[in-house]
Design an enzyme around this catalytic site. Structure first.
Site, PDB file in Angstrom:
ATOM      1  N   ASN A  10       7.895  -5.547  -1.026  1.00 25.20           N
ATOM      2  CA  ASN A  10       7.866  -4.446  -0.068  1.00 25.20           C
ATOM      3  C   ASN A  10       6.423  -4.391   0.435  1.00 25.20           C
ATOM      4  O   ASN A  10       5.549  -3.868  -0.257  1.00 25.20           O
ATOM      5  CB  ASN A  10       8.260  -3.116  -0.712  1.00 25.20           C
ATOM      6  CG  ASN A  10       8.269  -1.983   0.311  1.00 25.20           C
ATOM      7  OD1 ASN A  10       7.763  -2.143   1.432  1.00 25.20           O
ATOM      8  ND2 ASN A  10       8.837  -0.852  -0.054  1.00 25.20           N
ATOM      9  N   ARG A  46      13.287   4.492  12.514  1.00 28.97           N
ATOM     10  CA  ARG A  46      12.051   5.283  12.496  1.00 28.97           C
ATOM     11  C   ARG A  46      11.197   4.994  13.740  1.00 28.97           C
ATOM     12  O   ARG A  46      11.698   4.520  14.739  1.00 28.97           O
ATOM     13  CB  ARG A  46      11.324   5.006  11.177  1.00 28.97           C
ATOM     14  CG  ARG A  46      12.172   5.391   9.950  1.00 28.97           C
ATOM     15  CD  ARG A  46      11.441   5.170   8.651  1.00 28.97           C
ATOM     16  NE  ARG A  46      10.255   6.020   8.557  1.00 28.97           N
ATOM     17  CZ  ARG A  46       9.263   5.827   7.688  1.00 28.97           C
ATOM     18  NH1 ARG A  46       9.334   4.809   6.827  1.00 28.97           N
ATOM     19  NH2 ARG A  46       8.227   6.625   7.662  1.00 28.97           N
ATOM     20  N   HIS A  98      12.637  -2.678   2.071  1.00 32.00           N
ATOM     21  CA  HIS A  98      12.070  -1.386   2.462  1.00 32.00           C
ATOM     22  C   HIS A  98      12.983  -0.289   1.957  1.00 32.00           C
ATOM     23  O   HIS A  98      14.213  -0.401   2.079  1.00 32.00           O
ATOM     24  CB  HIS A  98      11.951  -1.273   3.982  1.00 32.00           C
ATOM     25  CG  HIS A  98      11.081  -2.336   4.568  1.00 32.00           C
ATOM     26  ND1 HIS A  98       9.714  -2.280   4.509  1.00 32.00           N
ATOM     27  CD2 HIS A  98      11.395  -3.509   5.173  1.00 32.00           C
ATOM     28  CE1 HIS A  98       9.220  -3.376   5.070  1.00 32.00           C
ATOM     29  NE2 HIS A  98      10.219  -4.136   5.479  1.00 32.00           N
ATOM     30  N   GLU A 113      12.340  -9.562   1.667  1.00 32.97           N
ATOM     31  CA  GLU A 113      11.571  -8.384   2.102  1.00 32.97           C
ATOM     32  C   GLU A 113      12.434  -7.144   1.910  1.00 32.97           C
ATOM     33  O   GLU A 113      13.606  -7.154   2.316  1.00 32.97           O
ATOM     34  CB  GLU A 113      11.228  -8.582   3.589  1.00 32.97           C
ATOM     35  CG  GLU A 113      10.549  -7.407   4.240  1.00 32.97           C
ATOM     36  CD  GLU A 113      10.380  -7.630   5.766  1.00 32.97           C
ATOM     37  OE1 GLU A 113      10.592  -8.775   6.251  1.00 32.97           O
ATOM     38  OE2 GLU A 113      10.065  -6.648   6.454  1.00 32.97           O
ATOM     39  N   TYR A 134      11.268   8.663   1.383  1.00 35.13           N
ATOM     40  CA  TYR A 134      11.240   7.585   0.387  1.00 35.13           C
ATOM     41  C   TYR A 134      11.948   7.935  -0.927  1.00 35.13           C
ATOM     42  O   TYR A 134      12.062   7.084  -1.802  1.00 35.13           O
ATOM     43  CB  TYR A 134       9.783   7.192   0.100  1.00 35.13           C
ATOM     44  CG  TYR A 134       9.085   6.656   1.336  1.00 35.13           C
ATOM     45  CD1 TYR A 134       9.521   5.479   1.940  1.00 35.13           C
ATOM     46  CD2 TYR A 134       8.009   7.330   1.908  1.00 35.13           C
ATOM     47  CE1 TYR A 134       8.904   5.000   3.092  1.00 35.13           C
ATOM     48  CE2 TYR A 134       7.386   6.845   3.055  1.00 35.13           C
ATOM     49  CZ  TYR A 134       7.836   5.679   3.636  1.00 35.13           C
ATOM     50  OH  TYR A 134       7.231   5.193   4.765  1.00 35.13           O
ATOM     51  N   ARG A 167       5.262  10.910  -2.482  1.00 35.82           N
ATOM     52  CA  ARG A 167       4.987  10.634  -1.073  1.00 35.82           C
ATOM     53  C   ARG A 167       6.231  10.861  -0.212  1.00 35.82           C
ATOM     54  O   ARG A 167       7.238  10.176  -0.421  1.00 35.82           O
ATOM     55  CB  ARG A 167       4.581   9.155  -1.001  1.00 35.82           C
ATOM     56  CG  ARG A 167       4.369   8.648   0.373  1.00 35.82           C
ATOM     57  CD  ARG A 167       4.293   7.130   0.367  1.00 35.82           C
ATOM     58  NE  ARG A 167       4.014   6.665   1.698  1.00 35.82           N
ATOM     59  CZ  ARG A 167       4.263   5.444   2.118  1.00 35.82           C
ATOM     60  NH1 ARG A 167       4.779   4.538   1.302  1.00 35.82           N
ATOM     61  NH2 ARG A 167       3.991   5.109   3.343  1.00 35.82           N
ATOM     62  N   ALA A 173       3.095  -0.735   4.860  1.00 30.49           N
ATOM     63  CA  ALA A 173       2.633  -0.737   6.255  1.00 30.49           C
ATOM     64  C   ALA A 173       2.125  -2.109   6.699  1.00 30.49           C
ATOM     65  O   ALA A 173       2.098  -2.396   7.905  1.00 30.49           O
ATOM     66  CB  ALA A 173       1.545   0.309   6.439  1.00 30.49           C
ATOM     67  N   PRO A 196       0.795  -1.220   0.000  1.00 28.93           N
ATOM     68  CA  PRO A 196       0.000   0.000   0.000  1.00 28.93           C
ATOM     69  C   PRO A 196       0.834   1.279   0.000  1.00 28.93           C
ATOM     70  O   PRO A 196       1.892   1.345   0.624  1.00 28.93           O
ATOM     71  CB  PRO A 196      -0.816  -0.096   1.294  1.00 28.93           C
ATOM     72  CG  PRO A 196      -0.090  -1.072   2.146  1.00 28.93           C
ATOM     73  CD  PRO A 196       0.567  -2.037   1.204  1.00 28.93           C
ATOM     74  N   ASN A 197       0.304   2.257  -0.722  1.00 30.66           N
ATOM     75  CA  ASN A 197       0.848   3.619  -0.823  1.00 30.66           C
ATOM     76  C   ASN A 197       2.120   3.721  -1.663  1.00 30.66           C
ATOM     77  O   ASN A 197       2.602   4.821  -1.928  1.00 30.66           O
ATOM     78  CB  ASN A 197       1.099   4.224   0.578  1.00 30.66           C
ATOM     79  CG  ASN A 197      -0.173   4.284   1.405  1.00 30.66           C
ATOM     80  OD1 ASN A 197      -1.171   4.807   0.931  1.00 30.66           O
ATOM     81  ND2 ASN A 197      -0.171   3.717   2.596  1.00 30.66           N
TER      82      ASN A 197
END
Ligand code: DQA
Length: 157
Positions: A80, A113, A106, A104, A29, A24, A83, A16-17
């Site tokens: 990825n 963070r 990111h 995985e 990012y 964004r 969230a 998502p996103n």
């Protein structure tokens, strides 16, 4: 895509996103768009004789469906989970159920963070995690996955 001629077939999944990459929170990012990331992955895949099928969804169920489908055709998954990394037992179970090697990735270093980003439901079912290198996390992740597949193949022969 000439899947028949390719050595490895990989599902690349963006959660998502991530469709908003480039716009964004660019300070977190970066300014590279999802399309550019996909293009860079495509170039790397071509060099490594790998075929990619790439999907992005903002819906947990759609990501799970894509993982289930991959059982039929893919050798591995690069994901990825966005969230859903921090919330989704269902996504984790899907990866575990298909039993395909999964890396995985990111863009951001999630461990630098907010504390809620420090836990991943996906990591325990992944081969490994690459985080914090911006768009390069994806290419590093794909290299790691293809190397692992090559190694697996060599150890069988
Ligand atoms: C992300 C990190 C997640 O915490 C966040 O929710 C994302 C993107 C990353 O690529 O850095 O959507 O997965």
């Amino acid at each position: 895509m000439s899947e028949a001629l390719d050595k490895w077939r990989v599902l690349v999944l963006h959660g998502p996103n991530l469709n908003l990459l480039g716009l964004r929170e660019p300070n977190v990012y970066g300014r590279v768009t999802l399309e550019e990331i996909n293009q860079r992955l495509g170039e790397l895949a071509a060099q490594r004789q790998a075929a990619l099928r790439i999907a992005q969804s903002n819906h947990e169920g759609a990501l799970i469906d894509a993982i289930h489908d991959a059982r039929e055709w893919a050798h591995g998954i690069l994901i990825n989970p966005g969230a859903y990394t921090h919330t989704s037992v269902a996504l984790r179970d899907a990866i575990s159920a298909v039993a395909l090697p999964c890396v995985e990735v990111h863009l951001s270093n999630v461990h630098r963070r907010e504390p809620f980003r420090h836990h991943s439901f996906i990591t325990p079912v992944a081969l490994g995690v690459i985080a914090g290198f911006g768009w390069r996390s994806y290419t590093l992740g794909l290299m790691a996955l293809l190397d692992a597949l090559d190694e697996q193949c060599a150890s069988r022969s």
